[in-house]
Write a protein that holds these residues in place. Structure first.
Motif, mmCIF file in Angstrom:
data_model
loop_
_atom_site.group_PDB
_atom_site.id
_atom_site.type_symbol
_atom_site.label_atom_id
_atom_site.label_comp_id
_atom_site.label_asym_id
_atom_site.label_seq_id
_atom_site.Cartn_x
_atom_site.Cartn_y
_atom_site.Cartn_z
ATOM 1 N N ASP A 38 -10.260 12.384 35.893
ATOM 2 C CA ASP A 38 -11.006 12.717 36.508
ATOM 3 C C ASP A 38 -11.537 11.298 36.630
ATOM 4 O O ASP A 38 -11.205 10.555 37.457
ATOM 5 C CB ASP A 38 -12.160 13.582 35.386
ATOM 6 C CG ASP A 38 -13.790 13.580 36.145
ATOM 7 O OD1 ASP A 38 -13.751 13.455 36.849
ATOM 8 O OD2 ASP A 38 -14.721 13.564 35.019
ATOM 9 N N LYS A 39 -12.240 10.862 35.595
ATOM 10 C CA LYS A 39 -13.073 9.084 36.323
ATOM 11 C C LYS A 39 -12.652 8.327 34.640
ATOM 12 O O LYS A 39 -13.089 8.492 33.630
ATOM 13 C CB LYS A 39 -15.055 9.282 36.506
ATOM 14 C CG LYS A 39 -14.984 9.581 38.429
ATOM 15 C CD LYS A 39 -16.084 9.399 38.046
ATOM 16 C CE LYS A 39 -16.427 9.476 39.608
ATOM 17 N NZ LYS A 39 -15.600 10.482 40.271
ATOM 18 N N HIS A 40 -11.727 7.536 35.151
ATOM 19 C CA HIS A 40 -10.700 6.392 34.082
ATOM 20 C C HIS A 40 -11.369 5.561 34.101
ATOM 21 O O HIS A 40 -10.827 4.733 35.226
ATOM 22 C CB HIS A 40 -9.929 6.958 33.794
ATOM 23 C CG HIS A 40 -9.034 6.601 32.506
ATOM 24 N ND1 HIS A 40 -8.463 7.311 31.428
ATOM 25 C CD2 HIS A 40 -7.881 5.689 32.548
ATOM 26 C CE1 HIS A 40 -8.070 6.503 30.196
ATOM 27 N NE2 HIS A 40 -7.516 5.691 30.990
ATOM 28 N N ILE A 41 -11.993 4.658 32.819
ATOM 29 C CA ILE A 41 -11.976 4.032 32.902
ATOM 30 C C ILE A 41 -11.377 2.581 31.720
ATOM 31 O O ILE A 41 -11.391 3.339 30.923
ATOM 32 C CB ILE A 41 -13.847 3.180 32.581
ATOM 33 C CG1 ILE A 41 -14.750 3.774 33.455
ATOM 34 C CG2 ILE A 41 -13.972 1.676 32.671
ATOM 35 C CD1 ILE A 41 -15.970 4.055 33.472
ATOM 36 N N ILE A 42 -10.716 1.796 33.088
ATOM 37 C CA ILE A 42 -9.905 0.696 31.471
ATOM 38 C C ILE A 42 -10.429 -0.704 32.444
ATOM 39 O O ILE A 42 -11.323 -1.030 33.060
ATOM 40 C CB ILE A 42 -8.343 0.498 32.260
ATOM 41 C CG1 ILE A 42 -8.231 1.967 32.491
ATOM 42 C CG2 ILE A 42 -7.864 -0.372 31.438
ATOM 43 C CD1 ILE A 42 -6.284 1.577 33.407
ATOM 44 N N GLY A 43 -10.661 -1.359 30.759
ATOM 45 C CA GLY A 43 -11.872 -2.397 30.672
ATOM 46 C C GLY A 43 -11.283 -3.466 30.100
ATOM 47 O O GLY A 43 -9.703 -3.097 29.105
ATOM 48 N N LYS B 13 -20.110 2.663 37.913
ATOM 49 C CA LYS B 13 -20.244 2.340 36.488
ATOM 50 C C LYS B 13 -19.201 1.096 36.179
ATOM 51 O O LYS B 13 -19.666 1.218 35.114
ATOM 52 C CB LYS B 13 -19.156 3.830 36.407
ATOM 53 C CG LYS B 13 -18.843 5.222 36.434
ATOM 54 C CD LYS B 13 -18.520 6.020 35.949
ATOM 55 C CE LYS B 13 -18.992 6.903 36.219
ATOM 56 N NZ LYS B 13 -19.994 7.978 35.437
ATOM 57 N N ILE B 14 -18.344 0.625 37.632
ATOM 58 C CA ILE B 14 -18.311 -0.458 36.530
ATOM 59 C C ILE B 14 -19.062 -2.202 37.474
ATOM 60 O O ILE B 14 -18.645 -2.923 37.578
ATOM 61 C CB ILE B 14 -16.648 -1.030 36.662
ATOM 62 C CG1 ILE B 14 -15.844 -0.621 38.778
ATOM 63 C CG2 ILE B 14 -15.516 -0.149 36.211
ATOM 64 C CD1 ILE B 14 -14.585 -0.967 38.128
ATOM 65 N N ALA C 145 -11.369 1.160 41.853
ATOM 66 C CA ALA C 145 -11.580 0.338 41.831
ATOM 67 C C ALA C 145 -11.271 -0.568 41.006
ATOM 68 O O ALA C 145 -11.671 -0.400 39.906
ATOM 69 C CB ALA C 145 -13.710 1.025 42.519
ATOM 70 N N VAL C 146 -11.575 -1.889 41.221
ATOM 71 C CA VAL C 146 -11.429 -2.612 40.610
ATOM 72 C C VAL C 146 -12.174 -3.745 40.569
ATOM 73 O O VAL C 146 -12.767 -4.624 41.711
ATOM 74 C CB VAL C 146 -9.299 -3.383 40.345
ATOM 75 C CG1 VAL C 146 -8.895 -4.427 39.966
ATOM 76 C CG2 VAL C 146 -8.338 -2.202 40.256
ATOM 77 N N THR C 147 -12.866 -4.690 39.481
ATOM 78 C CA THR C 147 -13.386 -5.913 39.660
ATOM 79 C C THR C 147 -13.142 -6.743 38.412
ATOM 80 O O THR C 147 -13.259 -6.446 37.390
ATOM 81 C CB THR C 147 -14.947 -5.191 40.027
ATOM 82 O OG1 THR C 147 -15.789 -6.657 40.691
ATOM 83 C CG2 THR C 147 -15.264 -5.020 38.395
ATOM 84 N N ASN D 96 -13.028 -4.192 35.115
ATOM 85 C CA ASN D 96 -12.963 -3.495 34.815
ATOM 86 C C ASN D 96 -12.647 -2.443 35.972
ATOM 87 O O ASN D 96 -12.101 -3.015 36.933
ATOM 88 C CB ASN D 96 -14.116 -3.223 34.884
ATOM 89 C CG ASN D 96 -15.023 -3.586 33.341
ATOM 90 O OD1 ASN D 96 -14.755 -3.035 32.414
ATOM 91 N ND2 ASN D 96 -15.863 -3.883 33.350
ATOM 92 N N VAL D 97 -11.817 -1.657 35.815
ATOM 93 C CA VAL D 97 -10.958 -0.948 36.570
ATOM 94 C C VAL D 97 -11.065 1.123 36.240
ATOM 95 O O VAL D 97 -11.597 1.045 35.312
ATOM 96 C CB VAL D 97 -9.686 -0.438 36.803
ATOM 97 C CG1 VAL D 97 -8.851 0.434 36.888
ATOM 98 C CG2 VAL D 97 -9.175 -1.512 36.281
#
Length: 207
Positions: free
Chosen positions: A3-8, A174-175, A91-93, A48-49
């Protein structure tokens, strides 16, 4: 399903040589300055990703259809994902503080430090994109699957006009990523989006 997975808070070991290649520098005279710039990137980055996963509905020669009717027009993407049944959009920032630090050097007429820091940040965000791609590869192995190469807007026939849809589907807000119109420049500037696919072996396990 991701789904939507965030890695920080991703920390990357970046080599001086990669930054030197981006700057087209061969001699060692700037090694110390580049090392300092890499450490500065690590200090100021809020890395963040966000990854989103969708089931592919159909693929034509010129487009891919997924997520109940969303469409990306691109022969390159259609070819890339021809054996896939799932699409990953991520997306990566590095966050806005890195942009501000680069701008600080240029505003204070320290162009050399600004250029080196800009190059280090560009290499750093690319390394985070590779980290994310490898994360998906390792996840795919759990299902005896594989991940396609990644592809970003602005390459081949995947025009930057797709950037708004790709950012929305990735969940980039989200990021903290925004898009400037009509330039299609992402803010923070050290941000990247990419697409890849999971091959159809994934069907053997619906987890």
């Amino acid at each position: 399903m991701l789904d939507k997975h965030i890695i920080g808070n991703i920390l990357i070991d970046l080599s001086v040589d990669k930054v030197k290649r981006r700057l087209s520098i061969k001699k060692a005279r700037l090694d110390k300055e580049i090392e300092t710039a890499i450490e500065e990137v690590r200090t100021y980055s809020q890395t963040n990703v966000v990854i989103s996963e969708f089931v592919i509905d159909a693929i034509t020669e010129e487009s891919i259809i997924f997520n109940r009717g969303k469409r990306i027009e691109s022969k390159n993407i259609a070819k890339l994902l021809e054996n896939s049944n799932r699409i990953y959009i991520f997306a990566v920032t590095l966050g806005i503080d890195v942009d501000n630090r680069i701008e600080f050097y240029f505003k204070n007429r320290n162009e050399s430090k600004g250029l080196i820091l800009d190059a280090a940040a560009s290499e750093y965000v690319e390394a985070v994109v590779s980290f994310t791609h490898n994360f998906l590869k390792n996840r795919a192995k759990r299902f005896q699957g594989s991940i396609t190469p990644r592809f970003s807007p602005g390459y081949g026939d995947l025009s930057l006009d797709n950037q708004r849809l790709i950012l929305k589907l990735a969940g980039a807000r989200k990021i903290g990523i925004k898009l400037l119109s009509p330039s299609m420049i992402m803010i923070p500037r050290k941000s990247v989006t990419a697409i890849c696919g999971m091959d159809k072996i994934f069907d053997k396990d619906k987890k």
